[in-house]
Motif scaffolding. Sequence first.
Motif, PDB file in Angstrom:
ATOM      1  N   GLN A   1       0.831  -1.211   0.000  1.00  0.00           N
ATOM      2  CA  GLN A   1       0.000   0.000   0.000  1.00  0.00           C
ATOM      3  C   GLN A   1       0.862   1.257   0.000  1.00  0.00           C
ATOM      4  OE1 GLN A   1      -3.620   0.137   2.534  1.00  0.00           O
ATOM      5  NE2 GLN A   1      -3.013  -1.914   3.200  1.00  0.00           N
ATOM      6  N   ASP A   2       1.894   1.255   0.829  1.00  0.00           N
ATOM      7  CA  ASP A   2       2.787   2.421   0.894  1.00  0.00           C
ATOM      8  C   ASP A   2       3.473   2.657  -0.452  1.00  0.00           C
ATOM      9  OD1 ASP A   2       2.126   2.771   3.531  1.00  0.00           O
ATOM     10  OD2 ASP A   2       3.932   1.815   4.337  1.00  0.00           O
ATOM     11  N   LYS A   3       3.865   1.576  -1.110  1.00  0.00           N
ATOM     12  CA  LYS A   3       4.518   1.702  -2.414  1.00  0.00           C
ATOM     13  C   LYS A   3       3.543   2.271  -3.451  1.00  0.00           C
ATOM     14  CE  LYS A   3       8.178  -1.809  -2.319  1.00  0.00           C
ATOM     15  NZ  LYS A   3       8.687  -3.048  -2.984  1.00  0.00           N
ATOM     16  N   VAL A   4       2.303   1.824  -3.414  1.00  0.00           N
ATOM     17  CA  VAL A   4       1.304   2.332  -4.355  1.00  0.00           C
ATOM     18  C   VAL A   4       1.089   3.822  -4.149  1.00  0.00           C
ATOM     19  CG1 VAL A   4      -1.158   2.280  -4.933  1.00  0.00           C
ATOM     20  CG2 VAL A   4       0.110   0.147  -4.747  1.00  0.00           C
ATOM     21  N   VAL A   5       0.989   4.244  -2.900  1.00  0.00           N
ATOM     22  CA  VAL A   5       0.795   5.669  -2.602  1.00  0.00           C
ATOM     23  C   VAL A   5       1.975   6.487  -3.113  1.00  0.00           C
ATOM     24  CG1 VAL A   5       0.635   7.372  -0.761  1.00  0.00           C
ATOM     25  CG2 VAL A   5      -0.714   5.271  -0.628  1.00  0.00           C
ATOM     26  N   GLN A   6       3.191   6.046  -2.816  1.00  0.00           N
ATOM     27  CA  GLN A   6       4.387   6.772  -3.265  1.00  0.00           C
ATOM     28  C   GLN A   6       4.457   6.848  -4.787  1.00  0.00           C
ATOM     29  OE1 GLN A   6       7.695   4.737  -1.428  1.00  0.00           O
ATOM     30  NE2 GLN A   6       6.933   5.119   0.652  1.00  0.00           N
ATOM     31  N   PHE A   7       4.094   5.738  -5.433  1.00  0.00           N
ATOM     32  CA  PHE A   7       4.124   5.718  -6.896  1.00  0.00           C
ATOM     33  C   PHE A   7       3.117   6.708  -7.481  1.00  0.00           C
ATOM     34  CE2 PHE A   7       2.159   4.099 -10.804  1.00  0.00           C
ATOM     35  CZ  PHE A   7       3.258   4.001 -11.632  1.00  0.00           C
ATOM     36  N   LEU A   8       1.898   6.669  -6.985  1.00  0.00           N
ATOM     37  CA  LEU A   8       0.836   7.481  -7.584  1.00  0.00           C
ATOM     38  C   LEU A   8       1.049   8.967  -7.368  1.00  0.00           C
ATOM     39  CD1 LEU A   8      -2.355   5.343  -6.797  1.00  0.00           C
ATOM     40  CD2 LEU A   8      -1.233   5.653  -9.009  1.00  0.00           C
ATOM     41  N   ILE A   9       1.323   9.373  -6.143  1.00  0.00           N
ATOM     42  CA  ILE A   9       1.396  10.816  -5.874  1.00  0.00           C
ATOM     43  C   ILE A   9       2.617  11.470  -6.532  1.00  0.00           C
ATOM     44  CG2 ILE A   9       0.105  10.596  -3.722  1.00  0.00           C
ATOM     45  CD1 ILE A   9       2.713  10.814  -2.188  1.00  0.00           C
ATOM     46  N   SER A  10       3.554  10.644  -6.997  1.00  0.00           N
ATOM     47  CA  SER A  10       4.716  11.201  -7.703  1.00  0.00           C
ATOM     48  C   SER A  10       4.502  11.287  -9.211  1.00  0.00           C
ATOM     49  CB  SER A  10       5.950  10.336  -7.428  1.00  0.00           C
ATOM     50  OG  SER A  10       5.810   9.040  -8.010  1.00  0.00           O
ATOM     51  N   ARG A  11       3.420  10.731  -9.697  1.00  0.00           N
ATOM     52  CA  ARG A  11       3.189  10.668 -11.138  1.00  0.00           C
ATOM     53  C   ARG A  11       2.505  11.932 -11.654  1.00  0.00           C
ATOM     54  NH1 ARG A  11       5.380   6.313 -14.011  1.00  0.00           N
ATOM     55  NH2 ARG A  11       3.743   6.731 -15.547  1.00  0.00           N
ATOM     56  N   ASN A  12       2.902  12.368 -12.840  1.00  0.00           N
ATOM     57  CA  ASN A  12       2.235  13.509 -13.466  1.00  0.00           C
ATOM     58  C   ASN A  12       0.774  13.197 -13.771  1.00  0.00           C
ATOM     59  OD1 ASN A  12       4.533  15.154 -13.441  1.00  0.00           O
ATOM     60  ND2 ASN A  12       5.268  14.320 -15.385  1.00  0.00           N
ATOM     61  N   GLU A  13       0.491  11.916 -14.079  1.00  0.00           N
ATOM     62  CA  GLU A  13      -0.890  11.506 -14.361  1.00  0.00           C
ATOM     63  C   GLU A  13      -1.787  11.779 -13.158  1.00  0.00           C
ATOM     64  OE1 GLU A  13       1.773   9.667 -14.768  1.00  0.00           O
ATOM     65  OE2 GLU A  13       1.745   8.560 -16.666  1.00  0.00           O
ATOM     66  N   TRP A  14      -1.254  11.562 -11.964  1.00  0.00           N
ATOM     67  CA  TRP A  14      -2.024  11.828 -10.752  1.00  0.00           C
ATOM     68  C   TRP A  14      -2.103  13.332 -10.484  1.00  0.00           C
ATOM     69  CZ3 TRP A  14      -4.638   8.706  -7.251  1.00  0.00           C
ATOM     70  CH2 TRP A  14      -5.003   9.288  -6.044  1.00  0.00           C
ATOM     71  N   LYS A  15      -0.997  14.017 -10.661  1.00  0.00           N
ATOM     72  CA  LYS A  15      -0.943  15.437 -10.334  1.00  0.00           C
ATOM     73  C   LYS A  15      -1.859  16.280 -11.216  1.00  0.00           C
ATOM     74  CE  LYS A  15       3.865  15.196  -8.709  1.00  0.00           C
ATOM     75  NZ  LYS A  15       5.272  15.601  -8.979  1.00  0.00           N
ATOM     76  N   ARG A  16      -2.052  15.864 -12.458  1.00  0.00           N
ATOM     77  CA  ARG A  16      -2.817  16.709 -13.388  1.00  0.00           C
ATOM     78  C   ARG A  16      -4.277  16.853 -12.956  1.00  0.00           C
ATOM     79  NH1 ARG A  16      -4.660  13.370 -18.796  1.00  0.00           N
ATOM     80  NH2 ARG A  16      -5.742  11.699 -17.686  1.00  0.00           N
ATOM     81  N   SER A  17      -4.811  15.880 -12.209  1.00  0.00           N
ATOM     82  CA  SER A  17      -6.208  15.965 -11.776  1.00  0.00           C
ATOM     83  C   SER A  17      -6.360  15.744 -10.284  1.00  0.00           C
ATOM     84  CB  SER A  17      -7.043  14.908 -12.513  1.00  0.00           C
ATOM     85  OG  SER A  17      -6.642  13.603 -12.129  1.00  0.00           O
ATOM     86  N   GLY A  18      -5.227  15.627  -9.570  1.00  0.00           N
ATOM     87  CA  GLY A  18      -5.299  15.311  -8.150  1.00  0.00           C
ATOM     88  C   GLY A  18      -5.812  13.908  -7.908  1.00  0.00           C
ATOM     89  N   GLY A  19      -5.701  13.051  -8.929  1.00  0.00           N
ATOM     90  CA  GLY A  19      -6.140  11.660  -8.790  1.00  0.00           C
ATOM     91  C   GLY A  19      -7.606  11.432  -9.058  1.00  0.00           C
TER      92      GLY A  19
END
Length: 502
Positions: free
Chosen positions: A234-252
Amino acid sequence: MFMASPVFMSEKRMQPSRLLFCLITFSMFLLMLSFVFLLQSSNSSLISESVFRMMLLNNTSVFFRPNSGSISDKLSNSPTLTSPTISRKPSSRSQDNACQGPKLKKERVDLGQGTNKACDTAHALLRVFMYDLPPEFHFGLLGWEGKAGQIWPDVIDIPPYPGGLNLQHSIEYWLTLDLLSSNNPSVIRPCSAIRVMNLSQADIVFVPFFSSLSYNKHSKLHGREKVSVNRMLQDKVVQFLISRNEWKRSGGKDHLIVAHHPNSMLTARRKLGSAMFVLADFGRYPAEIANIDKDIIAPYKHIVRTIGGESAPFKKRPILVYFQGAIYRKDGGAIRQELYYLLKDEKDVHFSFGSVRSHGTTNAGQGMASSKFCLNIAGDTPSSNRLFDAIVSHCVPVIISDEIELPYEDVLDYSEFCIFVRASDAVKKGILLNLLRGINRDRWTTMWEKLKAIAHHFEYQYPSQPGDAVDMIWQAVSRKRNSIQFRVNRNNRLSQSQLMEE
């Protein structure tokens, strides 16, 4: 002068008639020979045997214009040649390749045999970008090991999912398989969702983390571990997602995360709460993290066998009310204990403890298939797999769970095939049984017929089929897409306003 005899003159006049007769006979022989040749030469004939027979049966003619496309195109485009309607039982695994599922408010329509043709991205209902997460987040949890650098298994030889109660929360497995196969023309499936490799083409971003399996298999500490494997993933998934531009462009907000087990994603859900979740219910989620406005309720995968065409009618179901499962539960499930003591001694009621052990699943399936009504009572959470076991057993569900949310409720009217009873009424002596005994055969049969018609919407299968659970979930995500886009656009607008103020 020589005079011809009358007989000679008569024979001379008849010669042209005999010649004409011979020509007609020979022509008919050639026509019949051609007819036989066309029927038997299905592989090499210009017109296939099935099409030729259909032309004969429908009294149809097909005319081809020279240099106007292939023969198959001419057949498919001909206004006078139509394919016959193919009728199937709702539980059959048809080979449909329609780009959208059936209209849910109407009778289910089968579109005929599909073709080995890849889904057209332009016509897909939902275009999905899926992260290439390492196998430890998905099929590696099933023990699958690919070759060096291989992320995904071959969609023709897929690793099986663990059986038993693990299966009921296996939703991420089926959705991931469906996306993996969406670009493979050898897999016949609906085109409701198709995987795209370019983020700019995507309507939604899918996170292929088998969170329910991770919880079931790796939530406990082993040996000297201070952090469980489930928590680490779970921690790895969170770190991966919040660092991605795909996530940042819409806040997920345009991300889709499956967390069907109530305890899955327990530590990550708050950090990823802006995403769209696929859940069993909202029982263990605060409203600001999960709610019906942004999230999807998906059915459990049923555990008992689907009844199909063997469904018993009213008179052949001797049990009035059936319940088998855990009786002593906490939180909202305390009502099970109250109902047990209220109903256990009634002559036409089966209310007992049960588990998957000692053929428990088989016995439960047989019991439901022999009962008119099946109780779905709130447990530790508002939802239960028992509802979906009842649906595929064609046993009219009686839902006693005030906080329950139901799959696809924006397109399915559950009051047509379920009975709803408030918990406060169900525990009053006589109320529940008097209600159910008052439902006559005609009303019950109407609900039973509806159950048979909609049961296929709750089937998880691979490859997916039009209108099954996988297809219905993608359709539900598509319907939420407008809400997602509204939230993304609104967030962009507010962010821009804040920048201007600064």
